[in-house]
Design an enzyme around this catalytic site. Structure first.
Site, PDB file in Angstrom:
ATOM      1  N   GLY A   1       0.830  -1.207   0.000  1.00  0.00           N
ATOM      2  CA  GLY A   1       0.000   0.000   0.000  1.00  0.00           C
ATOM      3  C   GLY A   1       0.859   1.250   0.000  1.00  0.00           C
TER       4      GLY A   1
ATOM      5  NE  ARG B   1      -1.274  -5.080  -0.772  1.00  0.00           N
ATOM      6  CZ  ARG B   1      -1.788  -3.921  -0.347  1.00  0.00           C
ATOM      7  NH1 ARG B   1      -2.668  -3.287  -1.079  1.00  0.00           N
ATOM      8  NH2 ARG B   1      -1.417  -3.412   0.821  1.00  0.00           N
TER       9      ARG B   1
ATOM     10  CG  ASP C   1       4.017  -7.231   7.690  1.00  0.00           C
ATOM     11  OD1 ASP C   1       3.319  -6.676   6.814  1.00  0.00           O
ATOM     12  OD2 ASP C   1       3.528  -7.874   8.635  1.00  0.00           O
TER      13      ASP C   1
ATOM     14  CB  THR D   1       3.074   0.336   6.094  1.00  0.00           C
ATOM     15  OG1 THR D   1       1.759   0.037   6.575  1.00  0.00           O
ATOM     16  CG2 THR D   1       4.071   0.000   7.186  1.00  0.00           C
TER      17      THR D   1
ATOM     18  CG  ASP E   1      -1.691  -0.582   9.078  1.00  0.00           C
ATOM     19  OD1 ASP E   1      -2.536   0.303   9.312  1.00  0.00           O
ATOM     20  OD2 ASP E   1      -1.929  -1.564   8.344  1.00  0.00           O
TER      21      ASP E   1
ATOM     22  CG  ASP F   1       1.150  -3.453  12.255  1.00  0.00           C
ATOM     23  OD1 ASP F   1       1.631  -2.815  11.302  1.00  0.00           O
ATOM     24  OD2 ASP F   1       0.387  -4.423  12.096  1.00  0.00           O
TER      25      ASP F   1
ATOM     26  NE  ARG G   1      -5.941  -5.109   5.541  1.00  0.00           N
ATOM     27  CZ  ARG G   1      -5.330  -5.030   4.381  1.00  0.00           C
ATOM     28  NH1 ARG G   1      -5.998  -5.241   3.304  1.00  0.00           N
ATOM     29  NH2 ARG G   1      -4.049  -4.752   4.276  1.00  0.00           N
TER      30      ARG G   1
HETATM   31  P1  ATP Z   1       0.917  -2.862   3.519  1.00  0.00           P
HETATM   32  O1  ATP Z   1       1.365  -2.797   4.953  1.00  0.00           O
HETATM   33  O2  ATP Z   1       0.603  -1.525   2.963  1.00  0.00           O
HETATM   34  O3  ATP Z   1      -0.152  -3.891   3.269  1.00  0.00           O
HETATM   35  P2  ATP Z   1       2.801  -4.808   2.545  1.00  0.00           P
HETATM   36  O4  ATP Z   1       4.194  -4.666   2.076  1.00  0.00           O
HETATM   37  O5  ATP Z   1       2.601  -5.586   3.823  1.00  0.00           O
HETATM   38  O6  ATP Z   1       2.200  -3.340   2.671  1.00  0.00           O
HETATM   39  P3  ATP Z   1       1.614  -6.915   0.913  1.00  0.00           P
HETATM   40  O7  ATP Z   1       0.492  -6.821  -0.045  1.00  0.00           O
HETATM   41  O8  ATP Z   1       1.455  -7.837   2.073  1.00  0.00           O
HETATM   42  O9  ATP Z   1       1.913  -5.411   1.375  1.00  0.00           O
HETATM   43  O10 ATP Z   1       2.947  -7.376   0.121  1.00  0.00           O
HETATM   44  C1  ATP Z   1       3.394  -6.651  -1.009  1.00  0.00           C
HETATM   45  C2  ATP Z   1       3.939  -7.594  -2.046  1.00  0.00           C
HETATM   46  O11 ATP Z   1       5.088  -8.281  -1.530  1.00  0.00           O
HETATM   47  C3  ATP Z   1       3.018  -8.712  -2.485  1.00  0.00           C
HETATM   48  O12 ATP Z   1       2.067  -8.295  -3.435  1.00  0.00           O
HETATM   49  C4  ATP Z   1       4.013  -9.705  -3.101  1.00  0.00           C
HETATM   50  O13 ATP Z   1       4.393  -9.301  -4.377  1.00  0.00           O
HETATM   51  C5  ATP Z   1       5.188  -9.555  -2.151  1.00  0.00           C
HETATM   52  N1  ATP Z   1       5.114 -10.640  -1.129  1.00  0.00           N
HETATM   53  C6  ATP Z   1       4.435 -10.622   0.037  1.00  0.00           C
HETATM   54  N2  ATP Z   1       4.570 -11.801   0.685  1.00  0.00           N
HETATM   55  C7  ATP Z   1       5.343 -12.582  -0.102  1.00  0.00           C
HETATM   56  C8  ATP Z   1       5.840 -13.923  -0.014  1.00  0.00           C
HETATM   57  N3  ATP Z   1       5.550 -14.697   1.026  1.00  0.00           N
HETATM   58  N4  ATP Z   1       6.596 -14.390  -1.025  1.00  0.00           N
HETATM   59  C9  ATP Z   1       6.897 -13.613  -2.096  1.00  0.00           C
HETATM   60  N5  ATP Z   1       6.450 -12.355  -2.232  1.00  0.00           N
HETATM   61  C10 ATP Z   1       5.685 -11.825  -1.273  1.00  0.00           C
END
Ligand code: ATP
Length: 321
Positions: free
Chosen positions: A16, A77, A108, A131, A133, A135, A177
């Site tokens: 995000g 994503r 994360d 992010t 959030d 956390d 969330r």
């Molecule tokens: P936010 O906190 O805003 O949700 P985020 O980085 O946690 O941000 P995610 O959608 O969980 O957002 O992850 C971003 C991208 O990272 C995913 O769309 C994917 O491409 C990659 N990713 C996440 N988890 C994995 C995994 N286990 N293996 C490979 N790629 C991953």
């Protein structure tokens, strides 16, 4: 620690968007240029690595962006990056340019992807917590949180004016969330009568008690802040359940703040944090740090293994609750 000298790096934003990401990109690019590195931007998170949407950047590419919300690199994503085939293509695209270090600005989930990628292809990755959030373990603040909270507080203040004029009860839903940080901090700063967060179940009956006490003291308005991931449901559901248990004439309204919390001009705090982490990430990479996230804890720049940022959750402080 990596033995190979990092001299060509790629930077991307993933997951995000969060206000302040541009300030982090700027700091990564300008610190790279300062140290004589070649620096590449990757568009749309891991998708750009797979689609070969990778371009060289210089100091000028990041001019006039420190004050802008969103991310000039765009974010996404990426489904393909979850698969080894996708990650292989991504690696080939980096390899053909000689890129030997990656800075990932995201949450994360993005660090999970970076950890996997780094282990599979022996390419050092370093993360920056971007992010709204807050956390993520390993940093007291994440880029975008301060701006998001201030946006929510401004909205609460405005809603308070109308709530007060009409003797209304407002349920305000904020983002979160799995995390109640935005809710609890904007609730405190906005003087909310109650805050409902995923980390600490507040039963509907307790909210009813708080509101009834307010009515008995002739309070002219009440505001309840609800994190979107609260166990009792979102603000619509909570408001309906409360209405069913209270005086039917009580004027209850619901406002969902939604994506306005992600946009807007980053606060000075977020810009400074992002600048500091951008520099810290790049210089960490140069010193041989890999598979870690740069963070600020007790006002000190520190590096936390991706593994810890992924597996540990940062609890909301008891004193805030
Ligand atoms: P936010 O906190 O805003 O949700 P985020 O980085 O946690 O941000 P995610 O959608 O969980 O957002 O992850 C971003 C991208 O990272 C995913 O769309 C994917 O491409 C990659 N990713 C996440 N988890 C994995 C995994 N286990 N293996 C490979 N790629 C991953």
């Amino acid at each position: 620690m990596s033995a190979k000298k990092v001299n060509k790096i790629a930077v991307l934003t993933s997951g995000g968007d969060a206000p302040g990401m541009n300030a982090a990109i700027r700091a990564v690019v300008r610190t790279s240029v300062y140290h004589g590195l070649q620096v590449f931007g990757v568009a749309r998170g891991y998708n750009g690595m797979i689609d070969d949407d990778i371009f060289e950047m210089d100091s000028k590419s990041v001019g006039n962006i420190i004050q802008r919300g969103g991310t000039i690199l765009k974010t996404a994503r990426s489904k393909e990056f979850f698969e080894i085939e996708g990650r292989k293509i991504a690696y080939e695209n980096l390899k053909k340019r000689g890129i030997n270090g990656i800075v990932v600005i995201g949450g994360d989930g993005s660090f999970k992807g970076a950890q996997k990628f780094s282990n599979e292809f022996d390419i050092p990755c370093i993360g920056i917590p971007g992010t709204i959030d807050k956390d993520i373990a390993g940093s007291d603040f994440t880029i975008g949180f301060d701006t998001a909270v201030n946006t929510a507080v401004e909205a609460i203040d405005k809603i308070r004016d109308t709530a007060d004029s009409h003797d209304r009860v407002f349920f305000i839903e904020v983002m979160g969330r799995d995390s109640g940080y935005i809710a609890i901090e904007c609730g405190i700063a906005g003087g909310a009568e109650a805050v409902m967060i995923p980390e600490n179940l507040t039963p509907i009956s307790e909210i009813v008690n708080i509101l009834e006490q307010g009515i008995s003291k002739a309070k002219s308005s009440s505001i309840v802040v609800v994190a979107e991931g609260d166990e009792e449901g979102n603000a619509q559901i909570v408001a309906k359940n409360i209405k069913d248990r209270m005086d039917e004439n009580l004027d209850i309204r619901v406002t969902t703040l939604g994506h306005i919390q992600r946009g807007g001009i980053p606060t000075a705090y977020d810009r400074i944090l992002a600048s500091r982490l951008g520099l810290g990430a790049l210089e960490g990479l140069l010193r041989g740090e890999k598979n870690v996230m740069a963070g600020v804890v007790n006002n000190q720049l520190i590096y936390t293994p991706f593994h810890d940022t992924i597996t540990k959750k940062k609890p909301v402080s008891e004193d805030l609750i």
